[in-house]
Design an enzyme around this catalytic site. Structure first.
Site, PDB file in Angstrom:
ATOM      1  CG  ASN A  16      -1.756   2.506  -4.434  1.00  0.00           C
ATOM      2  OD1 ASN A  16      -2.922   2.420  -4.043  1.00  0.00           O
ATOM      3  ND2 ASN A  16      -0.752   2.799  -3.627  1.00  0.00           N
ATOM      4  CG  HIS A 111      -0.767  12.420   0.438  1.00  0.00           C
ATOM      5  ND1 HIS A 111       0.568  12.600   0.116  1.00  0.00           N
ATOM      6  CD2 HIS A 111      -0.899  12.790   1.739  1.00  0.00           C
ATOM      7  CE1 HIS A 111       1.199  13.074   1.179  1.00  0.00           C
ATOM      8  NE2 HIS A 111       0.335  13.199   2.169  1.00  0.00           N
ATOM      9  CG  ASP A 147       0.939  15.815  -1.269  1.00  0.00           C
ATOM     10  OD1 ASP A 147       0.758  15.158  -2.306  1.00  0.00           O
ATOM     11  OD2 ASP A 147       1.963  15.711  -0.570  1.00  0.00           O
TER      12      ASP A 147
HETATM   13  C1  GRF Z   1       1.645   4.812  -1.593  1.00  0.00           C
HETATM   14  O1  GRF Z   1       1.690   4.801  -0.204  1.00  0.00           O
HETATM   15  C2  GRF Z   1       0.991   6.085  -2.082  1.00  0.00           C
HETATM   16  O2  GRF Z   1       0.021   6.570  -1.215  1.00  0.00           O
HETATM   17  C3  GRF Z   1       2.139   7.057  -2.135  1.00  0.00           C
HETATM   18  O3  GRF Z   1       3.227   6.276  -2.577  1.00  0.00           O
HETATM   19  C4  GRF Z   1       3.034   4.916  -2.217  1.00  0.00           C
HETATM   20  C5  GRF Z   1       3.145   4.122  -3.474  1.00  0.00           C
HETATM   21  O4  GRF Z   1       3.111   2.740  -3.236  1.00  0.00           O
HETATM   22  N1  GRF Z   1       1.828   8.175  -2.972  1.00  0.00           N
HETATM   23  P1  GRF Z   1       3.005   1.728  -4.434  1.00  0.00           P
HETATM   24  O5  GRF Z   1       4.187   1.983  -5.364  1.00  0.00           O
HETATM   25  O6  GRF Z   1       1.704   1.962  -5.118  1.00  0.00           O
HETATM   26  O7  GRF Z   1       3.101   0.368  -3.816  1.00  0.00           O
END
Ligand code: GRF
Length: 215
Positions: A16, A111, A147
């Site tokens: 992300n 989330h 959350d």
């Molecule tokens: C994602 O699924 C996010 O929604 C959750 O943790 C995960 C993080 O994934 N909070 P990344 O490290 O961004 O690949």
């Protein structure tokens, strides 16, 4: 345009954070990623940030005796980098109420469920166990309750027969990578803002303002 200075907080692979960094490279993006910070020095996302030319910092939570002292170190780092807005992106560390309150309205999280369903962990398996036919992800402001903060944007996917948790995780993650940059843009440019504990959209209430389904 004043570009807001953003810190992304991670604990792991950082996919992300990568999508946020990519989006923020656009000349018209109303924010800049100024810092990627991890509580785990070995987080893969730190290397991704450095490769993208963004400052990456580890503050190892195991070096601190308690949550309050770790959060104080985090807060110092964020303030010394003149951060305006925090994006939690897979940051797997519960923050103290004091820290959350001092960043109220300036910290968002992604989330992997359609909140308020499935707060906490193992969201994809729990969605399968509950038999929901629609699943997805949510960007929300962070409040002390886990959350539970005001929702900025959601993206939904169908649950199809035979889906396993890993299938949902993959399809939801693909949506996260579209949703989070969109939500961040809306917050930075003021088209989504907090008013009395709810997110209001300058476009007014419509699917385009309250539900961001990529595509
Ligand atoms: C994602 O699924 C996010 O929604 C959750 O943790 C995960 C993080 O994934 N909070 P990344 O490290 O961004 O690949």
């Amino acid at each position: 345009m004043t570009r807001r200075r953003i810190a992304i907080l991670i604990s792991g692979r950082g996919s992300n954070s990568l999508s946020l960094m990519a989006a923020a490279r656009a000349a018209d993006f109303p924010g800049e990623i100024a810092l990627v910070l991890s509580n785990r020095p070995q987080a893969g996302g730190l290397a991704l940030a450095r490769e993208a030319g963004i400052e990456a910092l580890a503050i190892d939570h195991t070096a601190y005796p308690d949550r309050a002292s770790f959060d104080a170190a985090l807060d110092d780092a964020l303030r010394s980098h003149a951060i305006d807005l925090i994006c939690l992106a897979g940051f797997m560390r519960v923050l103290t109420d004091a820290f959350v309150e001092s960043w109220a309205g300036r910290m968002i999280n992604i989330h992997p469920s359609l909140l308020p369903l499935f707060r906490g962990i193992d969201t994809h398996q729990r969605a399968l166990d509950a038999g929901v036919l629609v699943h997805g992800c949510t960007v929300h402001f962070v409040v002390p309750e886990l959350d539970a903060g005001p929702i900025v944007a959601q993206a939904a996917i169908p649950v199809v027969p035979g889906d396993k948790a890993a299938d949902l995780a993959g399809r939801v993650l693909a949506q996260e990578h579209v949703l989070y940059p969109r939500a961040l843009r809306m917050i930075c440019d003021g088209s989504a803002r907090l008013e009395n504990g709810r997110v209001v959209f300058s476009e007014g209430w419509c699917a385009g303002g309250s539900l961001r389904s990529p595509g």
